[in-house]
Scaffold this motif. Structure first.
Motif, PDB file in Angstrom:
ATOM      1  N   GLN A 174      75.587  18.482  71.015  1.00  0.00           N
ATOM      2  CA  GLN A 174      74.879  17.200  70.989  1.00  0.00           C
ATOM      3  C   GLN A 174      75.325  16.275  72.126  1.00  0.00           C
ATOM      4  O   GLN A 174      74.808  15.165  72.280  1.00  0.00           O
ATOM      5  CB  GLN A 174      75.134  16.493  69.658  1.00  0.00           C
ATOM      6  N   LYS A 175      76.294  16.743  72.915  1.00  0.00           N
ATOM      7  CA  LYS A 175      76.881  15.963  74.002  1.00  0.00           C
ATOM      8  C   LYS A 175      77.429  14.627  73.477  1.00  0.00           C
ATOM      9  O   LYS A 175      77.284  13.580  74.094  1.00  0.00           O
ATOM     10  CB  LYS A 175      75.878  15.738  75.132  1.00  0.00           C
ATOM     11  N   ASP A 176      78.093  14.707  72.323  1.00  0.00           N
ATOM     12  CA  ASP A 176      78.685  13.544  71.677  1.00  0.00           C
ATOM     13  C   ASP A 176      80.201  13.640  71.836  1.00  0.00           C
ATOM     14  O   ASP A 176      80.894  14.252  71.015  1.00  0.00           O
ATOM     15  CB  ASP A 176      78.288  13.520  70.194  1.00  0.00           C
ATOM     16  N   PHE A 177      80.730  13.023  72.895  1.00  0.00           N
ATOM     17  CA  PHE A 177      82.156  13.171  73.171  1.00  0.00           C
ATOM     18  C   PHE A 177      83.006  12.467  72.118  1.00  0.00           C
ATOM     19  O   PHE A 177      84.105  12.930  71.794  1.00  0.00           O
ATOM     20  CB  PHE A 177      82.511  12.631  74.558  1.00  0.00           C
ATOM     21  N   ASN A 208      90.106  23.901  76.483  1.00  0.00           N
ATOM     22  CA  ASN A 208      89.767  23.955  77.904  1.00  0.00           C
ATOM     23  C   ASN A 208      88.468  23.217  78.197  1.00  0.00           C
ATOM     24  O   ASN A 208      88.374  22.463  79.179  1.00  0.00           O
ATOM     25  CB  ASN A 208      89.656  25.411  78.364  1.00  0.00           C
ATOM     26  N   LEU A 209      87.450  23.427  77.361  1.00  0.00           N
ATOM     27  CA  LEU A 209      86.177  22.749  77.560  1.00  0.00           C
ATOM     28  C   LEU A 209      86.306  21.246  77.323  1.00  0.00           C
ATOM     29  O   LEU A 209      85.730  20.428  78.043  1.00  0.00           O
ATOM     30  CB  LEU A 209      85.120  23.329  76.617  1.00  0.00           C
ATOM     31  N   HIS A 210      87.084  20.899  76.288  1.00  0.00           N
ATOM     32  CA  HIS A 210      87.272  19.484  75.961  1.00  0.00           C
ATOM     33  C   HIS A 210      87.931  18.734  77.118  1.00  0.00           C
ATOM     34  O   HIS A 210      87.459  17.667  77.532  1.00  0.00           O
ATOM     35  CB  HIS A 210      88.134  19.362  74.703  1.00  0.00           C
ATOM     36  N   LEU A 211      89.013  19.302  77.645  1.00  0.00           N
ATOM     37  CA  LEU A 211      89.732  18.641  78.730  1.00  0.00           C
ATOM     38  C   LEU A 211      88.929  18.647  80.020  1.00  0.00           C
ATOM     39  O   LEU A 211      89.023  17.709  80.827  1.00  0.00           O
ATOM     40  CB  LEU A 211      91.087  19.317  78.942  1.00  0.00           C
ATOM     41  N   LEU A 212      88.124  19.679  80.225  1.00  0.00           N
ATOM     42  CA  LEU A 212      87.259  19.728  81.408  1.00  0.00           C
ATOM     43  C   LEU A 212      86.304  18.538  81.401  1.00  0.00           C
ATOM     44  O   LEU A 212      86.137  17.849  82.417  1.00  0.00           O
ATOM     45  CB  LEU A 212      86.481  21.044  81.422  1.00  0.00           C
ATOM     46  N   ILE A 213      85.666  18.316  80.262  1.00  0.00           N
ATOM     47  CA  ILE A 213      84.700  17.219  80.153  1.00  0.00           C
ATOM     48  C   ILE A 213      85.409  15.867  80.186  1.00  0.00           C
ATOM     49  O   ILE A 213      84.954  14.922  80.836  1.00  0.00           O
ATOM     50  CB  ILE A 213      83.860  17.377  78.870  1.00  0.00           C
ATOM     51  N   LYS A 214      86.535  15.772  79.492  1.00  0.00           N
ATOM     52  CA  LYS A 214      87.300  14.520  79.475  1.00  0.00           C
ATOM     53  C   LYS A 214      87.750  14.135  80.881  1.00  0.00           C
ATOM     54  O   LYS A 214      87.639  12.968  81.285  1.00  0.00           O
ATOM     55  CB  LYS A 214      88.507  14.675  78.554  1.00  0.00           C
ATOM     56  N   ASN A 215      88.260  15.110  81.629  1.00  0.00           N
ATOM     57  CA  ASN A 215      88.732  14.850  82.986  1.00  0.00           C
ATOM     58  C   ASN A 215      87.584  14.615  83.961  1.00  0.00           C
ATOM     59  O   ASN A 215      87.808  14.162  85.091  1.00  0.00           O
ATOM     60  CB  ASN A 215      89.605  16.003  83.477  1.00  0.00           C
ATOM     61  N   ASN A 216      86.372  14.922  83.506  1.00  0.00           N
ATOM     62  CA  ASN A 216      85.171  14.679  84.317  1.00  0.00           C
ATOM     63  C   ASN A 216      84.549  13.330  83.943  1.00  0.00           C
ATOM     64  O   ASN A 216      83.364  13.103  84.152  1.00  0.00           O
ATOM     65  CB  ASN A 216      84.153  15.804  84.096  1.00  0.00           C
ATOM     66  N   ASP A 232      77.993  16.888  82.787  1.00  0.00           N
ATOM     67  CA  ASP A 232      77.401  17.564  83.940  1.00  0.00           C
ATOM     68  C   ASP A 232      78.487  18.278  84.738  1.00  0.00           C
ATOM     69  O   ASP A 232      79.027  17.752  85.721  1.00  0.00           O
ATOM     70  CB  ASP A 232      76.672  16.547  84.831  1.00  0.00           C
ATOM     71  N   VAL A 233      78.841  19.463  84.290  1.00  0.00           N
ATOM     72  CA  VAL A 233      79.815  20.302  84.987  1.00  0.00           C
ATOM     73  C   VAL A 233      79.118  21.579  85.429  1.00  0.00           C
ATOM     74  O   VAL A 233      78.079  21.964  84.880  1.00  0.00           O
ATOM     75  CB  VAL A 233      81.023  20.634  84.081  1.00  0.00           C
TER      76      VAL A 233
END
Length: 234
Positions: A173-176, A208-216, A221-222
């Motif tokens: 849902q792209k709900d961070f 890994n996915l969580h930190l990727l998005i958080k750090n972005n 949009d990765v």
């Protein structure tokens, strides 16, 4: 990585599992013996019960319990066909513990330790005799404690898997904000569970996915290559 504080990426799963089980099952057995002694010796005050338990420990109780747990786990694995050394799920753990003869071993441990404590003058005839006659009470409490610990582990892993599923739903849902909520639950839950390989891999993938998005910048949009790398690192 935050979720990996207690589980290193390069750990040997089997050793970590054995270490965890030796500790938790050992504690369950010790607690069962304590409860059993209080039931068998109701007329003694708490300090006297502690002195008796200390006498049993001095005569090899702790080491014998550690050895009993380790041998039961290894034997249980062999008779249930777990040749990889690793438990893949809690069902295998429960089967191995159940087939490992741990109660029979603890029964022998209690008798042997009582013999030594009595021979060394650490406990008297009356206490020795009462504990021997009430040994089944001890074993029943040990059995109940082991079952409760295994049930707790099963429930804890089930909760962790639920948090993982919830995180994935929020991810889709792209709900961070929702992802972060489930991620924080996972951080707490993973600290006290048996490291089951499949579950750990899922945790690593989520992290890994969580930190990727958080750090972005919490931006979803990765690139595909970044997503694949995050997934493959699990």
């Amino acid at each position: 990585m935050e979720l990996e504080n207690t589980i290193n990426n390069n750990m040997e799963i089997e050793k970590e599992q054995n270490k965890f089980l030796n500790s938790t099952i050992g504690k369950a057995i010790n607690a069962g013996i304590d409860i059993g002694l209080r039931a068998i010796l109701p007329d003694l005050i708490e300090n006297q019960i502690i002195d008796i338990k200390d006498a049993l420990i001095e005569n090899g109780l702790k080491g014998a319990i550690d050895s009993a747990v380790e041998n039961a786990i290894n034997f249980g694995k062999s008779v249930t066909g777990i040749f990889t050394g690793e438990f893949q799920n809690m069902s295998q753990v429960e089967t191995a513990i159940g087939n490992g003869g741990i109660l029979d071993t603890i029964s022998n441990v209690v008798e042997n330790v009582l013999d030594k404590a009595y021979e060394n003058g650490k406990i008297n005839y009356t206490v020795n005799n009462l504990i021997r006659k009430g040994k089944d009470v001890i074993l029943n409490n040990v059995s109940n404690n082991i079952k409760n610990e295994l049930d707790y582990q099963s429930n804890s892993i089930e909760k962790l898997n639920k948090y993982i599923d919830n995180w994935k739903d929020y991810y889709n849902q792209k709900d961070f904000s929702g992802m972060e909520k489930e991620y924080n639950k996972m951080k707490i839950q993973i600290k006290n569970i048996l490291p089951i390989e499949n579950t750990i891999k899922e945790v690593r993938k989520v992290e890994n996915l969580h930190l990727l998005i958080k750090n972005n910048g919490k931006n979803f949009d990765v690139t595909d290559s970044e997503l694949k790398l995050a997934e493959n690192l699990s």
